[in-house]
Design a protein around this motif. Structure first.
Motif, short mmCIF file in Angstrom:
data_model
loop_
_atom_site.label_atom_id
_atom_site.label_comp_id
_atom_site.label_asym_id
_atom_site.label_seq_id
_atom_site.Cartn_x
_atom_site.Cartn_y
_atom_site.Cartn_z
N HIS A 99 40.94 -22.00 130.97
CA HIS A 99 41.00 -20.70 130.39
C HIS A 99 39.61 -20.46 129.65
O HIS A 99 39.31 -21.45 129.14
CB HIS A 99 42.28 -20.68 129.14
CG HIS A 99 43.29 -20.77 129.82
ND1 HIS A 99 44.02 -21.79 129.78
CD2 HIS A 99 44.45 -19.78 129.91
CE1 HIS A 99 45.58 -21.69 130.20
NE2 HIS A 99 45.52 -20.41 130.31
N GLU A 230 50.20 -15.73 138.57
CA GLU A 230 51.20 -17.05 138.51
C GLU A 230 52.40 -16.43 137.70
O GLU A 230 52.52 -16.36 136.61
CB GLU A 230 50.48 -17.92 137.42
CG GLU A 230 51.27 -19.31 137.36
CD GLU A 230 50.45 -20.31 136.23
OE1 GLU A 230 49.26 -20.27 136.48
OE2 GLU A 230 51.34 -20.88 135.60
N ASP A 337 49.48 -28.67 135.41
CA ASP A 337 49.72 -27.76 134.34
C ASP A 337 50.75 -28.65 133.61
O ASP A 337 51.84 -28.19 133.62
CB ASP A 337 50.21 -26.37 134.41
CG ASP A 337 50.16 -25.51 133.23
OD1 ASP A 337 49.76 -26.06 132.16
OD2 ASP A 337 50.18 -24.26 133.67
C1 XUL Z 1 51.74 -21.08 130.82
C2 XUL Z 1 50.90 -21.35 132.02
C3 XUL Z 1 49.66 -21.21 131.87
C4 XUL Z 1 48.96 -20.88 133.02
C5 XUL Z 1 47.57 -20.37 132.90
O1 XUL Z 1 53.10 -21.16 131.14
O2 XUL Z 1 51.40 -21.80 132.90
O3 XUL Z 1 48.99 -22.33 131.35
O4 XUL Z 1 49.00 -21.82 133.81
O5 XUL Z 1 47.09 -19.49 131.90
#
Ligand code: XUL
Ligand code: CO
Length: 437
Positions: A99, A230, A337
């Motif tokens: 980000h 997403e 993630d």
């Molecule tokens: C939050 C999430 C984020 C996204 C990117 O649940 O998954 O970290 O992957 O903004």
């Protein structure tokens, strides 16, 4: 440049007897489906969990030190970048995701914040060349700052919409500059808490407006990667608009975004939506929109996004089956993630988390490839639908059958006399025999 993860060398594949700092199942050079495992899985480091997350939860502060020896915000941002590239290098991870606010801290004004971003992006560019690493995708954090309390693109406040647009514009610019293969929109606070204060249709149209502007701007400055949404059903908002893959696909089609956008599907978000990860990937694959994966896993008994490193080989094998059937990643990859548990405080734990995650993904991928090679599942499914290959079934599929004709057919038939077993247990037995046989 300092070494941040002292005493930990390059993580190598040592096979089943290997120690905790080696891969037991992930051999980057092993060829499966005609490609190296490294290229099949395209692992990525998440900048946020890996370099920023400190074990904070709503009941307590940091347990994990991510200061990297610096206190000044910009010196810290540079140290983070150095540590991140050292980490990827030691694990043999080729890609990363960030980000905007993960890489450089926000300043008092947008102008100053953007200058800070430029300075760090210059440095990340140097590190990318030095370590030969690539940007899988960039994104915007338009959810942490209090200005986004009502959302960003779906905020009730037009000033916030404008601010978010400015932030996204800059984030697409830096993603393009770093050669990013993708740009993600996770709808952080794009949703609502109560209908009593919400114009739902208006907010959704604004989301469409924002995404179209982002797409058009990105293409105008030469961004050739995929845009992704997403999906996530809830958290932080009670109701998030990008609930699941099916919802998002409908939204993209409605707004004419389906050619530029694909889905970045996260395992823990799937289970939060009441679906298996494989289900979400199947929905994306059937729509030709399986773009990228956020690999992780939720705690079975918790109803929130715990972002554990993936360990459930069985579920992940069924997910990797979908990835292989989709023909692999178009431009995406496997982004972890995932974060350490709050009490995992050993300096080695971050490596152990990734190693376990990467081994899980490799095992799962290889099992999925075996299921496909075995062929029994495919031939069972083909046989199950074979009544559509000829006769009345073929007419239905070709679009030549009419209601009148179907009625006549049914009347002549009298009753349906053949309906074969779905044989779920037989198929589950095949999967088990492939995994454990
Ligand atoms: C939050 C999430 C984020 C996204 C990117 O649940 O998954 O970290 O992957 O903004
Ligand atoms: Co995610």
């Amino acid at each position: 440049m300092s070494e941040y993860f002292k005493g930990i060398g390059k993580i190598e594949y040592k096979g089943k007897g290997g120690d905790d700092l080696s891969f037991k199942f992930y051999n980057p050079e092993e060829v499966v489906n005609g490609k190296s495992m490294k290229d099949n899985l395209k692992f990525a480091m998440s900048y946020w969990h890996t370099l920023t997350g400190q074990g904070v939860d709503i009941f307590g502060g940091a347990t994990q030190d991510k200061s990297f020896g610096e206190t000044d915000p910009m010196a810290h941002a540079k140290a983070k970048a150095e540590a991140g590239f050292e980490f990827m290098d030691k694990l043999g991870i080729e890609y990363f995701c960030f980000h905007d606010r993960d890489i450089a801290p926000e300043a008092d004004t947008l102008e100053e914040t953007n200058k800070r971003l430029d300075e760090i992006v210059d440095y990340i560019e140097v590190l990318m060349k030095k370590y030969n690493k690539k940007l899988l995708w960039g994104t915007t954090n338009a959810f942490s700052n209090p200005r986004f309390m009502h959302g960003a693109a779906t905020s009730c406040n037009a000033d916030v919409f404008a601010f978010a647009a400015a932030q996204i514009k800059k984030a697409i610019e830096i993603t393009t500059r770093l050669g990013g293969a993708g740009y993600v929109f996770w709808g952080g606070r794009e949703g609502y808490a109560t209908l009593l204060n919400t114009k739902m249709g208006f907010e959704l149209d604004n989301l469409g407006r924002m995404l179209k502007m982002a797409r058009d701007y990105g293409r105008s400055i030469g961004f050739t990667g995929d845009f992704y949404i997403e999906p996530k059903p809830m958290e932080p908002m009670t109701h998030q608009y990008d609930y699941d893959c099916a919802t998002v696909i409908g939204f993209l089609n409605k707004h004419g975004l389906e050619k530029d956008f694909k889905l970045n599907v996260e395992a823990n978000h799937a289970t939060l939506a009441g679906h298996s990860f494989a289900h979400e990937l199947r929905v994306a694959r059937e729509a030709g929109m399986l773009g990228s994966i956020d690999a992780n896993q939720g705690e079975v008994f918790n109803g929130w996004d715990t972002d554990n490193f993936p360990t459930n080989v069985y579920d992940m094998a069924l997910a990797m089956y979908e990835l292989i059937k989709a023909g692999g990643y178009p431009k995406g990859g496997t982004n972890f993630d995932a974060k350490l548990r709050r009490a995992s405080t050993d300096a080695k734990d971050l490596f152990r988390g990734y190693i376990t995650g990467m081994d899980t993904m490799a095992l799962a991928y290889k099992i999925a490839a075996k299921i496909i090679e075995d062929g029994r599942l495919d031939s069972f499914v083909d046989q199950r639908y074979s009544s559509y290959n000829s006769g009345i079934g073929k007419k239905i599929v070709d679009g030549t059958a009419t209601f009148a004709e179907l009625e006549k057919y049914a009347l002549d038939l009298g009753e349906v006399t053949t309906n074969e077993s779905g044989a779920q247990e037989y198929l589950e037995g095949i999967v088990n025999s492939i995994i454990f046989g």
